[in-house]
Design a protein around this motif. Structure first.
Motif, mmCIF file in Angstrom:
data_model
loop_
_atom_site.group_PDB
_atom_site.id
_atom_site.type_symbol
_atom_site.label_atom_id
_atom_site.label_comp_id
_atom_site.label_asym_id
_atom_site.label_seq_id
_atom_site.Cartn_x
_atom_site.Cartn_y
_atom_site.Cartn_z
ATOM 1 N N LYS A 270 0.614 -1.109 -0.132
ATOM 2 C CA LYS A 270 -0.028 0.133 -0.391
ATOM 3 C C LYS A 270 1.075 1.076 0.080
ATOM 4 O O LYS A 270 1.933 1.169 0.455
ATOM 5 C CB LYS A 270 -1.101 -0.029 1.025
ATOM 6 C CG LYS A 270 -1.902 -1.216 0.887
ATOM 7 C CD LYS A 270 -2.948 -0.774 2.470
ATOM 8 C CE LYS A 270 -2.312 -1.005 3.676
ATOM 9 N NZ LYS A 270 -3.720 -1.076 4.936
ATOM 10 N N VAL A 271 -0.084 2.761 -0.614
ATOM 11 C CA VAL A 271 1.305 2.881 -1.452
ATOM 12 C C VAL A 271 0.258 4.362 -0.764
ATOM 13 O O VAL A 271 -0.336 4.677 -0.886
ATOM 14 C CB VAL A 271 2.114 3.575 -2.234
ATOM 15 C CG1 VAL A 271 2.851 4.592 -2.645
ATOM 16 C CG2 VAL A 271 2.091 2.241 -2.890
ATOM 17 N N CYS A 272 1.105 5.598 0.121
ATOM 18 C CA CYS A 272 0.502 7.066 0.999
ATOM 19 C C CYS A 272 1.297 8.223 -0.366
ATOM 20 O O CYS A 272 2.119 7.820 1.050
ATOM 21 C CB CYS A 272 0.059 7.089 2.066
ATOM 22 S SG CYS A 272 -0.279 8.772 2.769
ATOM 23 N N GLY A 273 1.231 8.585 -0.980
ATOM 24 C CA GLY A 273 1.849 9.735 -1.131
ATOM 25 C C GLY A 273 1.960 9.993 -2.257
ATOM 26 O O GLY A 273 1.246 9.396 -3.467
ATOM 27 N N VAL A 303 10.601 9.132 2.607
ATOM 28 C CA VAL A 303 9.476 7.551 2.353
ATOM 29 C C VAL A 303 9.809 6.557 3.545
ATOM 30 O O VAL A 303 10.864 6.726 3.689
ATOM 31 C CB VAL A 303 9.306 6.708 0.938
ATOM 32 C CG1 VAL A 303 10.429 6.576 1.194
ATOM 33 C CG2 VAL A 303 8.224 6.085 1.088
ATOM 34 N N LEU A 304 8.749 6.327 4.424
ATOM 35 C CA LEU A 304 8.664 5.219 5.576
ATOM 36 C C LEU A 304 8.274 4.101 5.271
ATOM 37 O O LEU A 304 7.177 3.735 4.151
ATOM 38 C CB LEU A 304 8.028 5.800 6.787
ATOM 39 C CG LEU A 304 8.294 4.722 7.518
ATOM 40 C CD1 LEU A 304 9.092 4.687 8.204
ATOM 41 C CD2 LEU A 304 7.464 5.071 9.065
ATOM 42 N N LEU A 318 1.789 12.719 5.657
ATOM 43 C CA LEU A 318 1.849 12.868 4.276
ATOM 44 C C LEU A 318 1.448 14.612 5.099
ATOM 45 O O LEU A 318 2.981 15.397 4.137
ATOM 46 C CB LEU A 318 -0.334 13.082 3.792
ATOM 47 C CG LEU A 318 -0.153 11.595 2.701
ATOM 48 C CD1 LEU A 318 -1.400 11.998 2.218
ATOM 49 C CD2 LEU A 318 1.055 11.811 2.140
ATOM 50 N N GLU A 319 0.778 15.073 6.109
ATOM 51 C CA GLU A 319 0.962 16.430 6.451
ATOM 52 C C GLU A 319 2.675 16.994 6.975
ATOM 53 O O GLU A 319 2.232 18.389 7.344
ATOM 54 C CB GLU A 319 0.142 16.382 7.722
ATOM 55 C CG GLU A 319 -1.218 16.795 7.310
ATOM 56 C CD GLU A 319 -2.431 16.605 8.341
ATOM 57 O OE1 GLU A 319 -2.127 16.534 9.662
ATOM 58 O OE2 GLU A 319 -3.208 16.263 7.740
ATOM 59 N N ASP A 326 3.535 0.448 3.303
ATOM 60 C CA ASP A 326 3.011 -0.224 3.987
ATOM 61 C C ASP A 326 3.370 -1.637 2.960
ATOM 62 O O ASP A 326 2.736 -1.924 2.649
ATOM 63 C CB ASP A 326 1.866 0.026 4.644
ATOM 64 C CG ASP A 326 0.902 -1.078 5.305
ATOM 65 O OD1 ASP A 326 1.578 -2.458 5.569
ATOM 66 O OD2 ASP A 326 0.156 -0.270 6.465
ATOM 67 N N ALA A 327 4.628 -2.346 3.354
ATOM 68 C CA ALA A 327 4.603 -3.627 2.367
ATOM 69 C C ALA A 327 4.097 -4.410 3.967
ATOM 70 O O ALA A 327 4.835 -5.444 3.567
ATOM 71 C CB ALA A 327 6.139 -3.117 2.536
#
Ligand code: ZN
Length: 365
Positions: A270-273, A303-304, A318-319, A326-327
């Motif tokens: 899952k990716v956020c960004g 990125v984390l 994001l903020e 998220d792996a």
């Protein structure tokens, strides 16, 4: 092979002291003098792992997640945990767990992911421990400086970065008067002596200072060697759970997410960004690492890579200006069983070791 031989070997590299206080690592079930021939390594001591250990006649299970986390008051057949423990013990299986000590340790899970990503110039995030240091000063008669220096160095004192045997010597004059009952190496009873001496100073970790002083005592010629130990403000080597480092080549967030899928052998992440954003600095925290979002951002990561990130945690990321890959908890830790098998085979080749792959509790439909 006795179980203690195996646990000593493991702990020489993955010290139990590295683990968080809330963790439960080490020998959870077993007798140190038990004989071990067959080992099963796994992420979780779940039903599948227990059944496999029983069917393959394993004597020892080594898991990443602790079999018992919090205190339990009863071990009986009324709970699944109780039935699991009873089955494990009935079959003479020992259980050893290495959790946050394996995440934190050099060459543990986080370093493994960094190596797969070929991260450069990695540093720590989420510092858990910094070595306390002291200065040892020993007063030595001329002619014995090298003997005492060698004794200090052989006990691990005088280690700074990639250098060992670091000491400093100052010439001076020592005075003393041997009293009744003394057996002086130099001088006579009730007579004030003045002796050319060298003050040898060196740095030492607090955990090693006792061994260093004992080593000096064994070789120092005086009946009552004089020495001082000063506590220092500067700190030694640090340890921490997460890592941050630079990719060999910049890539987009989307490309990095696909790379992670490949190297961790995952069906999805899952990716956020912003998928098109260029990424160079990457933070890694295996397992549940969302609590390190701020630390990773502060350390300059764009990125984390971690697991178990909740919706609102991803929003906060994001903020904070940091993207998330998220792996999965299982996805970032499932390599434990193979890593431990390789580690054991390297040092205890007599053992028969099976890396049990297990399954993620989640399936993606
Ligand atoms: Zn975990």
């Amino acid at each position: 092979m006795r179980l203690k031989e195996i646990t000593d070997y493991i702990e020489s590299r993955y010290s139990l002291d590295l683990a968080y206080d809330w963790d439960n690592v080490g020998l959870v079930i077993g007798a140190e003098d038990a004989r071990v021939e067959r080992v099963l390594t796994c992420l979780d001591v779940d039903r599948a792992a227990i059944q496999r250990a029983v069917s393959s006649n394993a004597d020892l299970i080594i898991s990443h997640h602790p079999l018992i986390f919090k205190g339990i008051k009863k071990i009986n057949s009324r709970s699944q945990k109780g039935r699991d423990i009873l089955e494990i013990m009935r079959n003479g299986i020992n259980v050893y767990c290495m959790h946050t000590n394996f995440d934190i340790a050099t060459d543990g899970l986080n370093d493994h992911i960094c190596k797969l990503l070929k991260l450069k110039s990695t540093s720590l995030i989420g510092i858990t421990h910094e070595q306390s240091l002291c200065k040892i000063a020993v007063y030595v008669p001329k002619g014995y400086e090298d003997t005492v220096r060698d004794a200090l160095s052989s006990a691990g004192a005088g280690h700074i970065g990639n250098y060992d045997s670091c000491t400093f010597g100052i010439d001076g004059t020592g005075t003393f008067r041997p009293l009744e009952g003394s057996k002086p190496f130099i001088g006579a009873k009730n007579s004030l002596e003045k002796v050319e001496e060298v003050k040898i100073e060196t740095i030492c970790t607090m955990s090693n200072v006792k061994a260093a002083v004992e080593s000096v005592m064994r070789v120092h010629p005086y009946e009552e060697p004089a020495y001082d130990i000063y506590e220092l403000v500067n700190k030694g080597e640090a340890q921490g759970i997460g890592r941050v480092g630079a990719l060999e080549n910049k890539m987009t967030l989307s490309e990095l997410a696909r790379e992670i899928k490949t190297i961790l052998k995952l069906d999805f992440v899952k990716v956020c960004g912003d998928l098109g954003m260029p990424v160079e600095n990457v933070a890694v925290v295996s397992g549940s690492g969302a609590e390190f979002i701020c630390d990773a951002a502060k350390a300059g990561a764009q990125v984390l890579i971690t697991g178990d990130v909740k919706y609102h945690q991803a929003q906060e990321a994001l903020e904070s200006g940091i993207a998330i890959i998220d792996a999965g908890h299982h996805g970032t830790e499932k390599h434990f069983s193979v890593l431990m098998k390789e580690f054991l085979e390297a040092g205890k080749s007599e053992l028969s070791i099976e890396a049990f792959s297990g399954k993620d509790v989640f399936e993606c439909l």
